[in-house]
Design a protein around this motif. Sequence first.
Motif, mmCIF file in Angstrom:
data_model
loop_
_atom_site.group_PDB
_atom_site.id
_atom_site.type_symbol
_atom_site.label_atom_id
_atom_site.label_comp_id
_atom_site.label_asym_id
_atom_site.label_seq_id
_atom_site.Cartn_x
_atom_site.Cartn_y
_atom_site.Cartn_z
ATOM 1 N N THR A 20 0.831 -1.205 0.000
ATOM 2 C CA THR A 20 0.000 0.000 0.000
ATOM 3 C C THR A 20 0.869 1.260 0.000
ATOM 4 O O THR A 20 0.648 2.180 -0.799
ATOM 5 N N ALA A 21 1.874 1.285 0.882
ATOM 6 C CA ALA A 21 2.683 2.498 1.038
ATOM 7 C C ALA A 21 3.528 2.802 -0.195
ATOM 8 O O ALA A 21 3.821 3.958 -0.488
ATOM 9 N N LEU A 22 3.917 1.747 -0.937
ATOM 10 C CA LEU A 22 4.813 1.957 -2.079
ATOM 11 C C LEU A 22 4.083 1.896 -3.418
ATOM 12 O O LEU A 22 4.704 1.902 -4.478
ATOM 13 N N ALA A 23 2.756 1.860 -3.361
ATOM 14 C CA ALA A 23 1.981 1.676 -4.599
ATOM 15 C C ALA A 23 2.084 2.875 -5.539
ATOM 16 O O ALA A 23 2.035 2.715 -6.754
ATOM 17 N N ASN A 24 2.227 4.069 -4.982
ATOM 18 C CA ASN A 24 2.164 5.254 -5.840
ATOM 19 C C ASN A 24 3.419 6.115 -5.768
ATOM 20 O O ASN A 24 3.336 7.340 -5.708
ATOM 21 N N CYS A 25 4.561 5.478 -5.774
ATOM 22 C CA CYS A 25 5.807 6.246 -5.698
ATOM 23 C C CYS A 25 6.052 6.970 -7.018
ATOM 24 O O CYS A 25 5.974 6.361 -8.086
ATOM 25 N N LYS A 26 6.380 8.253 -6.921
ATOM 26 C CA LYS A 26 6.625 9.016 -8.151
ATOM 27 C C LYS A 26 7.993 8.682 -8.726
ATOM 28 O O LYS A 26 8.215 8.785 -9.929
ATOM 29 N N ILE A 27 8.931 8.307 -7.844
ATOM 30 C CA ILE A 27 10.270 7.945 -8.318
ATOM 31 C C ILE A 27 10.432 6.437 -8.160
ATOM 32 O O ILE A 27 10.367 5.907 -7.054
ATOM 33 N N LYS A 28 10.609 5.733 -9.264
ATOM 34 C CA LYS A 28 10.725 4.272 -9.205
ATOM 35 C C LYS A 28 12.172 3.821 -9.005
ATOM 36 O O LYS A 28 12.430 2.743 -8.486
ATOM 37 N N THR A 29 13.106 4.613 -9.441
ATOM 38 C CA THR A 29 14.516 4.231 -9.346
ATOM 39 C C THR A 29 15.035 4.471 -7.941
ATOM 40 O O THR A 29 14.921 5.584 -7.419
ATOM 41 N N MET A 30 15.561 3.433 -7.322
ATOM 42 C CA MET A 30 16.178 3.625 -6.000
ATOM 43 C C MET A 30 17.679 3.358 -6.084
ATOM 44 O O MET A 30 18.116 2.282 -6.473
#
Length: 345
Positions: free
Chosen positions: A230-240
């Motif tokens: 849920t918390a990581l479903a809508n991250c604007k930056i995918k590259t970590m």
Amino acid sequence: MFRAFNLDSRMLKSRSFLATAGVMALGLASCGGQDAAVEEPVAVESTEVVVTSSCSPLSVVTGFYPLQFIAERVGSDQTSVSVLAGPGVEAHDLELTPSQAAEVTDADVVVFLPTFMPSLDEAVVELNSSVGLDAMAGLTLLEGEAHDDDHGHSHDHDHDGDEGHSDKKSTDDEMIVDPHVWLDPTNVSVIGKTLANKLSELDPACSAIYADNSQALTDEMTALDSEMKTALANCKIKTMVVSHEAFGYLANRYGLEQVGISGLTPEAEPSPKRLAEVAKISKSDGVTTVYYETLVSPVVAETLAKELNIKAEKLDPIESKPEGADLIAQMRANLATLVGGQDCG
Ligand SMILES: [Zn+2]
């Protein structure tokens, strides 16, 4: 339930020690034997010792912290669990001391993750095959990339976040299995089940306890997994961008893409070529945070962050026991860091 004996795992293996400790009187004599009589668990409580009559004390040696955590949860009081790479030790590089090698030889079960700690892999080969427990058994494994200067592979920048997607694409032919499986909570559940089965084989009288413990661990991990999803479903930056590639399973499960300054093992000095590559990817993907980690010097990540004028934050790969936290608490702390760093709010 043999807390008083945890001080010395050798003693755990000695029935005569138990006898001299006066535990026979509590019904331990039938432990693990052929006694068909229905046996009520006989529990005697004192300030330190609680003995359940039906369990055999087993000694479990684990390579490093996540495996120790799982073994302690699944074995609970029925097992004596030790860890080879203690707190603060960089586990990838551990060389076994003679006394650790002896501990491995004497254990009932040795839990190891192949390739993670080569010195333990070598020691396990020497053991009777039934003693080693491969913690990768039953897991869907990912391949890691070797960042070797002799191989000028291009970083494949594929943004598909499919779940269960089991291999990363790369043009490099030097591929090896990524051992950092524990940072995907669902893998922790699977390892717990594998270990519960193993302990049950060795100690059938206690199998219900191991199964219950493993189910409790699975329940916690399932809850954590859905929290992370849920918390990581809508991250604007995918590259970590991370200091070493410990987060492949986490990234794969939650639709992020890991870019490591170093490869699968923390190296002291990444090549200038690799640093330039990572800087380029960071710029083009709008990365705002570079993650460094607990047991590796933050200098490289901080230098990169400074060069790109972005932040450097600590993200723990949990290869060693986190200070003041356990595996689950540290995964939650990592999640909070990621939500900020990947702009998922
Ligand atoms: Zn690592």
